[in-house]
Design an enzyme around this catalytic site. Structure first.
Site, PDB file in Angstrom:
ATOM      1  CG  LEU A  23     -60.494 -10.517 -27.004  1.00 59.93           C
ATOM      2  CD1 LEU A  23     -61.165  -9.564 -27.980  1.00 59.93           C
ATOM      3  CD2 LEU A  23     -59.312 -11.205 -27.685  1.00 59.93           C
ATOM      4  NE  ARG A  24     -62.117  -7.940 -17.934  1.00 58.09           N
ATOM      5  CZ  ARG A  24     -63.178  -8.661 -17.641  1.00 58.09           C
ATOM      6  NH1 ARG A  24     -63.058  -9.946 -17.415  1.00 58.09           N
ATOM      7  NH2 ARG A  24     -64.373  -8.108 -17.564  1.00 58.09           N
ATOM      8  N   GLY A  25     -56.752 -10.603 -21.278  1.00 58.78           N
ATOM      9  CA  GLY A  25     -55.320 -10.922 -21.190  1.00 58.78           C
ATOM     10  C   GLY A  25     -54.508 -10.188 -22.243  1.00 58.78           C
ATOM     11  CG  ASP A  78     -60.762 -12.762 -16.617  1.00 55.17           C
ATOM     12  OD1 ASP A  78     -59.664 -12.929 -17.173  1.00 55.17           O
ATOM     13  OD2 ASP A  78     -61.731 -12.204 -17.168  1.00 55.17           O
TER      14      ASP A  78
END
Length: 374
Positions: free
Chosen positions: A305-307, A224
């Protein structure tokens, strides 16, 4: 960033402590990036990370012998030369404080005139058996205590500052080391602490990991942390395979002639990258599109919220690469699979490919016709 031609063999005599000859020989033997056939997904992900290193690097998973290492070396060779402070172990920038080692920053603040040279962007290959000391650097405690100075021996992260750090077979690397690399890539700094002595230096690099899925996946929490995930497969089409073999043979037989053939394309792409880096700060993404990106992430049950952040960054970098200052739906379509496929929760019973799943939800949310992956 300098826009000096990357294929130019001539170099300033005496630069880099007389190691010019070494660089010249190495540079002449690198397969040109623009000559690489296929693997568009990998090439796009690498280019976007060079334009905006804050995307967070690329994880490339694919079959053996699909040109992963060749492509990454070709990218490093393609990039323009950069201005660095001479004889500095961290490739410090002479003008950007965020890319300077402590001693260089202090000298700049004191108004000291520093010698500046131009240098190829460094590509550091991380060996599989590397120790944490080799990667992060070490502090000579004895010297520090006896002489009262911070005796720091820089590691690979110092060498990789402002360059590319490549980890082949990253899925076989010790999880703790992967963590260290990802932390440095995310923060842009490396901190080494021993016996109460602390040394910090800039470590702003594009992290590229590659691996073969047959040898095991990275743990989801580490996966991730990579900004993008490119999947590459062996080319099946016989005509393309023949083209790749012929090109490689031609290059091996006469590298200078082969490089000459692609020089104009190399220079054009190099200029495109430089302009994209300059244009990036002016690229905007409409509020409605940002909401829809987050809606896709939400419907795919992407954790954190990385995506969302990476998809926004990658779409802006793509618009910059293609000479535009506004992100389109098509930009988002082209990057969203690369940014999200590795963040989906794995269901062992599910047979649907994660890339297809991302495109399906994207088409529903954005109200566009579903397209087959390239």
């Amino acid at each position: 960033m300098s826009t000096k031609k990357s294929r130019q063999v001539k170099s300033t005599p005496g630069t880099e402590n007389g190691r010019v000859t070494h660089h010249t020989v190495r540079r002449r033997s690198v397969f040109p990036f623009t000559a690489i056939v296929g693997q568009e997904e990998m090439k796009l992900a690498l280019l976007l990370n060079v334009i905006d290193p804050k995307i967070g690097g690329v994880m490339i998973m694919g079959d053996r012998g699909t040109g992963k290492t060749t492509t990454i070396r070709a990218l490093a060779d393609l990039l323009p030369e950069i201005d660095v402070v001479a004889d500095d172990p961290f490739n410090s920038s002479p003008s950007d404080p965020d890319l300077m080692g402590d001693s260089v920053r202090q000298q700049v603040e004191q108004g000291v005139e520093l010698p500046v040279i131009q240098k190829k962007v460094t590509m550091v290959d991380l060996p599989l058996g590397a120790t944490e000391d080799r990667v992060c650097g070490t502090i000579d405690i004895e010297k520090a205590l006896s002489e009262g100075v911070k005796a720091f021996e820089p590691g690979l992260l110092a060498k990789a500052n402002r360059g590319i750090l490549y980890v082949d077979e990253v899925n076989l690397l010790d999880d703790h080391l992967v963590d260290v690399l990802l932390d440095s890539a995310a923060s842009g700094w490396n901190t080494v602490e021993r016996e109460g002595i602390s040394v910090r230096h800039p470590a702003r690099f594009v992290l590229v990991g590659s691996g073969n899925p047959e040898e095991g996946e990275l743990r989801p929490q580490l996966l991730d942390r990579f900004g993008m995930h490119a999947e590459i497969r062996t080319v099946k089409e016989p005509a393309l395979r023949v083209q790749i073999v012929e090109q490689r043979t031609e290059f091996d037989q006469n590298p200078p002639a082969f490089l000459e053939k692609y020089q104009a394309q190399q220079e054009a792409l190099q200029q495109q990258i430089v302009k994209a880096q300059e244009r990036l700060k002016d690229v905007t993404i409409n509020y409605d599109l940002r909401v829809k990106i987050s809606q896709v992430c939400s419907e795919l049950n992407v954790d954190g919220l990385r995506g969302d952040i990476v998809t926004n960054r990658a779409a802006r970098a793509l618009a910059a690469l293609e000479g535009r200052t506004e992100v389109t739906v098509e930009d988002i379509r082209r990057v969203i699979t690369l940014c999200l496929r590795h963040r989906l929760r794995k269901d062992p019973l599910e047979s649907i490919d994660s890339g297809y799943k991302v495109q399906k939800v994207f088409a529903e949310v954005f109200g566009v016709q579903e397209q087959k992956e390239e």
